[in-house]
Design a protein around this motif. Sequence first.
Motif, short mmCIF file in Angstrom:
data_model
loop_
_atom_site.label_atom_id
_atom_site.label_comp_id
_atom_site.label_asym_id
_atom_site.label_seq_id
_atom_site.Cartn_x
_atom_site.Cartn_y
_atom_site.Cartn_z
N ARG A 139 1.00 2.26 -6.15
CA ARG A 139 1.34 1.22 -5.18
C ARG A 139 2.74 0.70 -5.48
NH1 ARG A 139 -4.31 -1.99 -3.97
NH2 ARG A 139 -5.30 -0.19 -2.96
N ASP A 167 0.84 -1.20 0.00
CA ASP A 167 0.00 0.00 0.00
C ASP A 167 0.88 1.25 0.00
OD1 ASP A 167 -2.07 1.80 0.37
OD2 ASP A 167 -2.78 0.93 2.25
N ARG A 198 -1.43 -4.78 0.29
CA ARG A 198 -2.68 -4.47 -0.38
C ARG A 198 -2.93 -5.42 -1.54
NH1 ARG A 198 -5.41 0.33 0.66
NH2 ARG A 198 -7.05 -0.70 -0.54
N HIS A 243 -5.25 -0.26 5.95
CA HIS A 243 -3.83 0.10 5.93
C HIS A 243 -3.04 -0.53 7.06
CE1 HIS A 243 -5.34 3.06 3.11
NE2 HIS A 243 -6.08 3.62 4.05
#
Length: 315
Positions: A82, A54, A99, A157
């Motif tokens: 990203r 992320d 992520r 996150h």
Amino acid sequence: MAGLLAAAMAASLASACTTSGGPGDDGRGRPHASTPSEGESRAKSPSVLAVKIDNARAARPHTGLSAADIVYVEPVEGGLSRLMAVYATKLPKAVGPVRSARESDLELLAQFNKPTLAFSGAQGKLMPLIDKASVQAAPPEKADGAYFRGKGRPAPHNLFLRPQRLMPAAPGKDALTTGFRFGAAPAGGKATASQTVRYTLAKYTFTWSGSQNRWLVAMDGKAATTSDGKRVAAATVVVQYVKVRKSDFHDKLGHYTPYTETVGSGKARVLRDGRAYDVNWKRPKATDGTTFTTGAGERMTFRDGQVWVVFAKAP
């Protein structure tokens, strides 16, 4: 969609504008003898760990990023970016925040020998393509105990990976891409203090530090640091100009995922030792590494240490 499915089934998957402002050598400017050369079969090579990271502002500072051999910067929906961190010579205790994967990750990773791909998940329609690709998919549901939720950050996150739960030890430099060449700097280049790469809603700046012999990384105008307080710094930075097109996938808001085409050829700028080199890149097929050559046709060499590859939209 037909082209997408064809690409996923192919054996090869088994194959931002800029402004100016890993593995190593043997200490004498020569690549390690054990580093695979381009064209060499990857069938017996060990597998790297690739982690999708992320990079929203709420996801910073990152954990475990400095241990990566290669950091790829990719455009995603909404003008953001990203990171894809590739680990071969060292496995940190934790990496993240982790992520979701994207379609073009599969093409990018095909240059490695069936790498382990750690990611938080993907769109339902993309998962069948990941399952058919030449990667060892390791989302949380397939890696019991490898992921954990960190404290002090809101979801999404706060998802982190324990790499040792996916592989017992670092695979070593032989697992890295065959495309990069390390060694003494070539002649030429232009003295450069900094380089900035801009996406619609993200910005990266690399500033040369002579005292550290590294390019200090800043994200969105702020110095990038890791969760242990260390400054993020690259030995070599590659700004690779590529075709970025719309994929068949989009997020819940209707933003289509950019597809970064890393197979083909084009221009790039390589930053090393306080100088910038305008070079050409070439990757004939997905299972090949990307090679970089100077205007004189010589292989561009990278400095020993972490390599950042920033994909910028070709003009």
